[in-house]
Structure formats: C-alpha cells, structure tokens
Design a protein around this motif. Structure first.
Motif, PDB file in Angstrom:
ATOM      1  N   THR A 168      -0.100  -1.054  -1.862  1.00  0.00           N
ATOM      2  CA  THR A 168      -0.612  -2.434  -1.953  1.00  0.00           C
ATOM      3  C   THR A 168       0.411  -3.363  -1.318  1.00  0.00           C
ATOM      4  O   THR A 168       1.621  -3.187  -1.479  1.00  0.00           O
ATOM      5  N   LEU A 169      -0.111  -4.326  -0.577  1.00  0.00           N
ATOM      6  CA  LEU A 169       0.760  -5.258   0.131  1.00  0.00           C
ATOM      7  C   LEU A 169       0.846  -6.573  -0.620  1.00  0.00           C
ATOM      8  O   LEU A 169      -0.032  -6.886  -1.437  1.00  0.00           O
ATOM      9  N   LYS A 170       1.904  -7.290  -0.300  1.00  0.00           N
ATOM     10  CA  LYS A 170       2.026  -8.628  -0.887  1.00  0.00           C
ATOM     11  C   LYS A 170       0.884  -9.482  -0.334  1.00  0.00           C
ATOM     12  O   LYS A 170       0.430  -9.250   0.807  1.00  0.00           O
ATOM     13  N   ASN A 171       0.452 -10.427  -1.150  1.00  0.00           N
ATOM     14  CA  ASN A 171      -0.691 -11.260  -0.754  1.00  0.00           C
ATOM     15  C   ASN A 171      -0.537 -11.852   0.637  1.00  0.00           C
ATOM     16  O   ASN A 171       0.497 -12.412   0.966  1.00  0.00           O
ATOM     17  N   GLY A 172      -1.572 -11.705   1.428  1.00  0.00           N
ATOM     18  CA  GLY A 172      -1.594 -12.337   2.745  1.00  0.00           C
ATOM     19  C   GLY A 172      -0.842 -11.586   3.815  1.00  0.00           C
ATOM     20  O   GLY A 172      -0.748 -12.056   4.948  1.00  0.00           O
ATOM     21  N   ASP A 173      -0.295 -10.450   3.484  1.00  0.00           N
ATOM     22  CA  ASP A 173       0.458  -9.724   4.513  1.00  0.00           C
ATOM     23  C   ASP A 173      -0.470  -8.989   5.482  1.00  0.00           C
ATOM     24  O   ASP A 173      -1.562  -8.578   5.120  1.00  0.00           O
ATOM     25  N   ASP A 174       0.000  -8.855   6.696  1.00  0.00           N
ATOM     26  CA  ASP A 174      -0.820  -8.293   7.767  1.00  0.00           C
ATOM     27  C   ASP A 174      -0.894  -6.762   7.635  1.00  0.00           C
ATOM     28  O   ASP A 174       0.100  -6.064   7.834  1.00  0.00           O
ATOM     29  N   GLY A 209      -6.460  -0.881  -2.866  1.00  0.00           N
ATOM     30  CA  GLY A 209      -5.263  -0.613  -2.092  1.00  0.00           C
ATOM     31  C   GLY A 209      -5.453  -1.144  -0.687  1.00  0.00           C
ATOM     32  O   GLY A 209      -6.599  -1.322  -0.247  1.00  0.00           O
ATOM     33  N   ASP A 210      -4.349  -1.403   0.014  1.00  0.00           N
ATOM     34  CA  ASP A 210      -4.462  -1.929   1.370  1.00  0.00           C
ATOM     35  C   ASP A 210      -4.293  -0.824   2.402  1.00  0.00           C
ATOM     36  O   ASP A 210      -4.940  -0.841   3.446  1.00  0.00           O
ATOM     37  N   LEU A 211      -3.431   0.131   2.100  1.00  0.00           N
ATOM     38  CA  LEU A 211      -3.222   1.255   3.014  1.00  0.00           C
ATOM     39  C   LEU A 211      -3.155   2.554   2.199  1.00  0.00           C
ATOM     40  O   LEU A 211      -2.760   2.531   1.023  1.00  0.00           O
ATOM     41  N   TYR A 212      -3.520   3.645   2.834  1.00  0.00           N
ATOM     42  CA  TYR A 212      -3.569   4.926   2.134  1.00  0.00           C
ATOM     43  C   TYR A 212      -2.838   5.982   2.964  1.00  0.00           C
ATOM     44  O   TYR A 212      -3.008   6.032   4.188  1.00  0.00           O
ATOM     45  N   LEU A 213      -2.060   6.798   2.290  1.00  0.00           N
ATOM     46  CA  LEU A 213      -1.336   7.871   2.976  1.00  0.00           C
ATOM     47  C   LEU A 213      -1.952   9.211   2.591  1.00  0.00           C
ATOM     48  O   LEU A 213      -2.264   9.454   1.416  1.00  0.00           O
ATOM     49  N   GLN A 214      -2.133  10.058   3.587  1.00  0.00           N
ATOM     50  CA  GLN A 214      -2.691  11.387   3.350  1.00  0.00           C
ATOM     51  C   GLN A 214      -2.079  12.351   4.349  1.00  0.00           C
ATOM     52  O   GLN A 214      -1.804  11.946   5.494  1.00  0.00           O
ATOM     53  N   ASP A 215      -1.933  13.590   3.943  1.00  0.00           N
ATOM     54  CA  ASP A 215      -1.510  14.592   4.917  1.00  0.00           C
ATOM     55  C   ASP A 215      -2.634  14.770   5.933  1.00  0.00           C
ATOM     56  O   ASP A 215      -3.809  14.741   5.586  1.00  0.00           O
ATOM     57  N   ILE A 236       9.433  -1.016   3.832  1.00  0.00           N
ATOM     58  CA  ILE A 236       8.779  -1.892   4.839  1.00  0.00           C
ATOM     59  C   ILE A 236       8.534  -3.259   4.222  1.00  0.00           C
ATOM     60  O   ILE A 236       8.033  -3.366   3.097  1.00  0.00           O
ATOM     61  N   GLU A 237       8.871  -4.277   4.977  1.00  0.00           N
ATOM     62  CA  GLU A 237       8.666  -5.631   4.488  1.00  0.00           C
ATOM     63  C   GLU A 237       7.167  -5.900   4.319  1.00  0.00           C
ATOM     64  O   GLU A 237       6.364  -5.570   5.192  1.00  0.00           O
ATOM     65  N   GLY A 238       6.817  -6.459   3.187  1.00  0.00           N
ATOM     66  CA  GLY A 238       5.409  -6.766   2.926  1.00  0.00           C
ATOM     67  C   GLY A 238       4.761  -5.797   1.963  1.00  0.00           C
ATOM     68  O   GLY A 238       3.717  -6.102   1.379  1.00  0.00           O
ATOM     69  N   VAL A 239       5.384  -4.621   1.764  1.00  0.00           N
ATOM     70  CA  VAL A 239       4.806  -3.648   0.823  1.00  0.00           C
ATOM     71  C   VAL A 239       5.186  -4.071  -0.598  1.00  0.00           C
ATOM     72  O   VAL A 239       6.347  -4.282  -0.904  1.00  0.00           O
ATOM     73  N   ASP A 240       4.178  -4.223  -1.428  1.00  0.00           N
ATOM     74  CA  ASP A 240       4.404  -4.705  -2.788  1.00  0.00           C
ATOM     75  C   ASP A 240       4.621  -3.549  -3.752  1.00  0.00           C
ATOM     76  O   ASP A 240       5.537  -3.559  -4.568  1.00  0.00           O
ATOM     77  N   ASP A 241       3.742  -2.510  -3.644  1.00  0.00           N
ATOM     78  CA  ASP A 241       3.833  -1.400  -4.601  1.00  0.00           C
ATOM     79  C   ASP A 241       3.225  -0.145  -3.984  1.00  0.00           C
ATOM     80  O   ASP A 241       2.398  -0.229  -3.064  1.00  0.00           O
ATOM     81  N   VAL A 242       3.631   1.009  -4.510  1.00  0.00           N
ATOM     82  CA  VAL A 242       3.031   2.271  -4.076  1.00  0.00           C
ATOM     83  C   VAL A 242       2.616   3.053  -5.321  1.00  0.00           C
ATOM     84  O   VAL A 242       3.261   2.952  -6.366  1.00  0.00           O
TER      85      VAL A 242
END
Lengths: 396, 229
Positions: free
Chosen positions: A228-234, A66-72, A95-101
C-alpha cells in the motif's frame, strides 16, 4: 422531419415491407423468433458462465485493498502460487512512497464437514491478524480480534452448503472444532466473500495457524505481497522503481494487472475460457443457420414477385434493406423474450452453483450486438439469391 | 440514327438480339423495327419463339440491346447504364401474364408499392391514388383483401392497377388475358385501352388472343425475329 412532412425514406418502406412479410405468417414468425431466442439464451448463458468464472476467479484480487502486488513469475493463478523470498517484500519498504507491506499466504486444503465428515476443498488464506484490513469483507472486521488466537479459523458463510451448517452450529453451540487438512482447529466466526471455480469455500487463518496446516510451507516464502502506498503517491513511479529494485522473477503488478493476470490464466491457459467462447460461437452459429433458413425461404418463395418489383424499377439496394430489416426485426423479436428468460435462468443457475451471475447492461448490449451481427450475416448470405434474381425472369 | 421525336414513345430500329455464343448462337431478333406513338394501342402477335418476349424485355429496359437502336420516351438505350435503365423502367407500366402480387400485402398495399419508389408522393397522396386506381379497375371493395382472397381475374386487375397507378408513359403487357376467362379478359383489355385513350400514353400488347384485336389501333406481327405490319 421526414415523417412529419409525410415523405418517408426508402428505409421506412423497406422496413415496413419486411415487417408485413414476417407478420403475415405468424407461425413462421414465431418459429423464426424461437431460433433467435435459442441463440440468445445460449449466448447469454455462455457469456454468463464465462463472466461468473472471471468474476469468481478474481474475487480475492478485487476485494484486496492494495496498490501494488508482488508475485513470483511462475505463479499461474491464485490456486497455483509459487512463493518468493519474504525479504523482497520488505525491500519494497525502502522505496519512497511505500506505506506498508503485507505478506499473504494462500493454499488449498481439505475441510472435513463437521456433520457428515465428507472432505471438500477450501482456499485457505493466511495473514498477519493485524493486517487483516486489506480484506474489507463483511463480518471480518468484527472477528479480527478472534483471529489473534492460535488454531482458530474464520469461515466464509458464502461457501457451498456441502461444507456443513457452520453458521447454525456457531449460533447454537458457539465455537466448535473442525478438521482442516488433518489439523484440529476451532471455528470462531464467519465472514462473507464468495466461492470460486477452484475452491468451494474459503477460510481465513492467522499466519501461524497457516503454517500448522501447511507444514511444508515456510514463513520465509510469501505467496502474494500486498503493497500500500502513501495517499496520492504515483503507482506507476513506484512500480518502475520496484521493478528495478527486485529480481526479474518477481512480478510487480498494479491491481488492474493483477486481475488481468488471473483472468488471462483462466481464459488462455486453461481450456475453460476456450470452452465458453466456443459455446458462444456455437450458439451464434445455430442462430445464424436458423435465421438464414427463414430469410432464404422467404426470398425463394417470393422470388418471382421480387423480380417483378425489380422490373418495375426497384433496385438491389432496396431489397438489401428489406432483408436487413427482416433480420433486425428477428433480433428484436428473439432478444426481448430471450433476455427475460435468461433473467430467470441466471437466478436459477446462481442458486445452483453459488456463484454470482448478473445480467448486466454490458452483457445485454454485448449479446444484442452479437445477435445483430449474426442476423446481418444471415441476411447478407440470404440476399445473394435475391440479387441474382433477374427481372427478365418475369417474361419467361 | 433515331431522331428524338416526342410523339414517339417507343422507337426501335434494326434491333438485333442473340442468345448464346459461338456455334450455339441463336438469333432471336434480326433487325426488328417498331414504333408506338402517344395514345396508340398496338398489338404485337406472333408464334411462340418468334421473339415477342425478347422484344418486350428490351423495350422494357430489362435487357441491354446488342445491336440496332432503341429509344423509349425519348431516351436512347444504346449505351444506357443500370441507373438509366432503372429510370426507364419506372416510366413503364408492366402487365405480366402472371399477376406476381405479393401475397402478404393487401390489394391496396400492392398498388401502393409502385408509388413508394417515387419520393414525390405523401402518404395520403399514395393512399388516395391507389384507392382511385383500384376503383377504376372495379376493385374498390376488395382493396383490403389479400391476393389469396381474390379470384384470378381480380388479381390480374390488381396487377394492372399496380402497373398504371403512377400513370406511366408506356404500357407493356405480355399476354395479359392468357390466364383469364373471356369476360374478365375483355374487362382487362378495356381497362388498358381506356387508360391509353384517357391519358395519352402508348401501349404495346403482346397477345395470341384474337378476341382483343378489335381494340388495336395497329396490329403488328413478328415472325422469325422481324416485325411486319
């Protein structure tokens, strides 16, 4: 070039004198080396345990794709998660660039050993079976179809043996029933992950089964959100945007931050990190005392001779070099056998605790540097006596 | 003011040295005068507490002088800093009452220790010079022996070799025969005497041993902090 021309530096002579002094009394040298070996083993083992704790505690985080993680924000660690509303996870898709959650549910429950009937605590991960690819674990991909079924469970074959001979039962009888938190489930396959300090074994179930095991939990409350972000996204850009979008109580973490967060819990909040750090300090302290005693005795026994050398024209700097050289020799003499011993001890411990313990290059360098600092402190303390030796004493 | 005369290796004029302060001050040297020239073998005798060892330690640049003037090998020691003091020490060959050899080194290695202070010798030169010096004190065969394997007399001769191997301009000896039997004691003095006469260095020997007085070019007495001929 110094050596080729036959002209050698005072460092060379100081080192040679230190070596001759240590080597002359071999029993004493071996005894001193044992002191360093002892410190070396203590440090290696404490660092090893601490590292094993961190490695096992962050195993899941390191495994997840995963590219980013959400937690309380109130979630302290993987085994003390506080769910956050699922809607926040889906808002991330805007959000632009987010591929999947992916929503991940995690909690601990009792697994009853199918042979002995004894309960053990297992970490149970609940996930949408179609999203199971976020765990690139050995064996999981082959079993993901089975995970679609109701009331089935996949078992981590790296779990402790107290969980029972699950693999053997699967091989001999195929699917078989087990009891997890009082619920009857079927073991349909295995995967390989590894145990942690907080759980002796791991299970993966689909989200529906998860809520059957934990009826108090709700599908509306996500424990960990994986983005997960789209490939190459910041990643940084999306992280900033998510922080603006989501409420303040939702932590948006990169993979590194997520791992660091888990480590920080074990190191700073629980006493375990402190205990291991204290063990390292104690090991170094014991070694420091032993090396200091050896160096101090060597100086005291030859004080008159060293005072004579001072009277002949040697300066304090030379004696500092001699004592530091002796300390360095002791580090090498203790570190090498200590390292070899620890190599064996690591595999012995690994077999006992079922948590990976690697004698890595980084650990070796760290331990060597700590021992070097320990011996140098001993040397600096011991050399004070030598500095105070007056050449006038030889005339008394 | 001492004139810088190269023929004088040691020149002390009106040397004063006190131990303690205030009411507890004890004057040990009360205007000591002394000269040792190149090629001279001088004996300094005197009763215990007369200031012999203090005078020797001042000449050997082991202490800083408190009053008077002192010149060693042409170097004024009145305002000498630690670096100058150490340079002077390296030009002096000390023979102490106790041999003070490093027990974990062989005789040869002990002698080489002196030369290791100087960067102008190669490993080979150091070795050859040390062997040669040990040979001159009759210990060629014992050069690989540790001090525990040597007799008291042999240890003292190794200590002499260590003091003389760099061919110092000044030899200072403090009771060099005190721990030796008469035969070995005379051997030691003959070695020191021979060195002075062969190389032209100067020697100041502090001793009570009347048997060696015959070797002296001059005998000085020190009593109550004052040197007399």
């Amino acid at each position: 070039m110094i050596f080729l021309t036959g002209q050698k530096s005072s460092f060379y002579f100081a080192f040679r004198l230190a070596w001759r002094q240590l080597w002359h009394d071999k029993i004493r040298f071996v005894t001193a080396s044992f002191g360093v070996i002892f410190a070396c083993i203590l440090v290696f083992m404490q660092i090893g345990f601490k590292n094993a704790l961190f490695e096992s505690a962050t195993l899941l985080q390191r495994t997840m794709v995963g590219d980013l993680y959400l937690q309380d924000e109130q979630s302290e660690a993987l085994w003390r998660l506080v769910p956050f509303p699922r809607q926040h996870l889906y808002r991330a898709l805007s959000i632009e660039g987010v591929d999947d959650v992916t929503a991940l549910y995690a909690s601990q429950a009792a697994w009853k050993n199918p042979v002995t009937g004894v309960n053990r605590t297992a970490l149970i991960l609940g996930i949408d079976p179609t999203k199971v690819n976020i765990f690139p674990l050995v064996g999981l991909n082959d079993e993901k179809e089975k995970l679609q079924m109701r009331d089935v469970v996949l078992f981590d074959s790296f779990s402790r043996p107290e969980f029972g001979p699950v693999q053997k039962l699967l091989k001999d009888h195929g699917e078989f029933p087990v009891e997890v938190s009082g619920q009857r489930l079927d073991v349909v396959g295995t995967f390989k992950m590894g145990i942690t300090f907080s759980a002796d074994g791991n299970l993966i179930v689909n989200d529906r089964t998860f809520f059957k095991i934990f009826p108090m939990k709700s599908a509306m409350g996500v424990d960990v959100g994986v983005i997960t972000l789209k490939n190459g996204d910041d990643v940084s850009r999306v992280q900033v945007q998510l922080r603006h979008l989501l409420p303040k109580n939702i932590n948006v973490l990169t993979k590194e931050e997520y791992i660091a967060d888990e480590k920080a819990y074990w190191n700073d909040i629980t006493p375990i990190g402190y205990i291991f750090n204290f063990g390292v300090i104690m090991g170094l302290f014991v070694g420091l005392v032993i090396v200091y005693q050896v160096l101090f005795n060597d100086i005291t026994n030859h004080l008159h001779e060293y005072a004579t050398l001072k009277a002949m024209g040697y300066d304090n700097a030379y004696f500092v070099k001699v004592v530091l050289s002796a300390a360095s020799i002791l580090v090498f003499a203790g570190f090498v056998p200590g390292w070899v011993l620890c190599f064996g001890l690591y595999s012995l411990v690994e077999k006992s605790i079922f948590i990976e313990m690697n004698l890595t290059f980084e650990k070796s360098v760290l331990t060597f540097c700590l021992l070097l600092v320990m011996c140098f402190i001993s040397a600096v303390l011991a050399v004070r006596k030598l500095k105070a030796a007056s050449p006038v004493d030889v005339f008394q | 003011m001492i004139k810088n005369d190269p023929s004088y290796l040691i020149r002390a004029s009106n040397l004063i040295y006190d131990y303690g302060t205030g009411d507890l001050t004890q004057s040990v040297l009360k205007g000591a005068n002394l000269e040792v020239c190149s090629g001279e073998f001088v004996i300094l005798a005197g009763p215990s507490g007369s200031g012999k060892s203090t005078l020797l330690s001042l000449i050997g640049a082991l202490r800083k002088i408190q009053g008077g003037e002192l010149s060693i090998v042409g170097c004024d020691l009145r305002d000498a800093d630690d670096i100058v003091m150490r340079k002077i020490r390296r030009q002096v060959g000390y023979v102490f009452q106790q041999h003070n050899l490093l027990g974990f080194l062989t005789a040869l290695q002990n002698v080489e220790m002196t030369l290791e202070m100087f960067s102008d010798y190669s490993e080979r030169e150091r070795h050859d010079l040390a062997v040669q010096t040990l040979q001159s004190v009759g210990l060629r065969r014992q050069m690989d022996s540790y001090s525990s394997q040597l007799s008291v007399g042999q240890k003292q001769r190794v200590a002499i070799a260590r003091s003389l191997v760099h061919q110092p301009k000044v030899i200072l000896a403090d009771e060099p025969t005190a721990s030796l039997d008469s035969k070995t004691g005379l051997q030691v003095v003959e070695i020191l005497h021979g060195m002075v006469k062969n190389t032209g260095c100067g020697a100041l020997i502090v001793t009570h041993d009347h048997r060696i007085f015959e070797y002296a070019d001059r005998i000085l007495n020190i009593e109550d902090g004052v040197v007399t001929s």
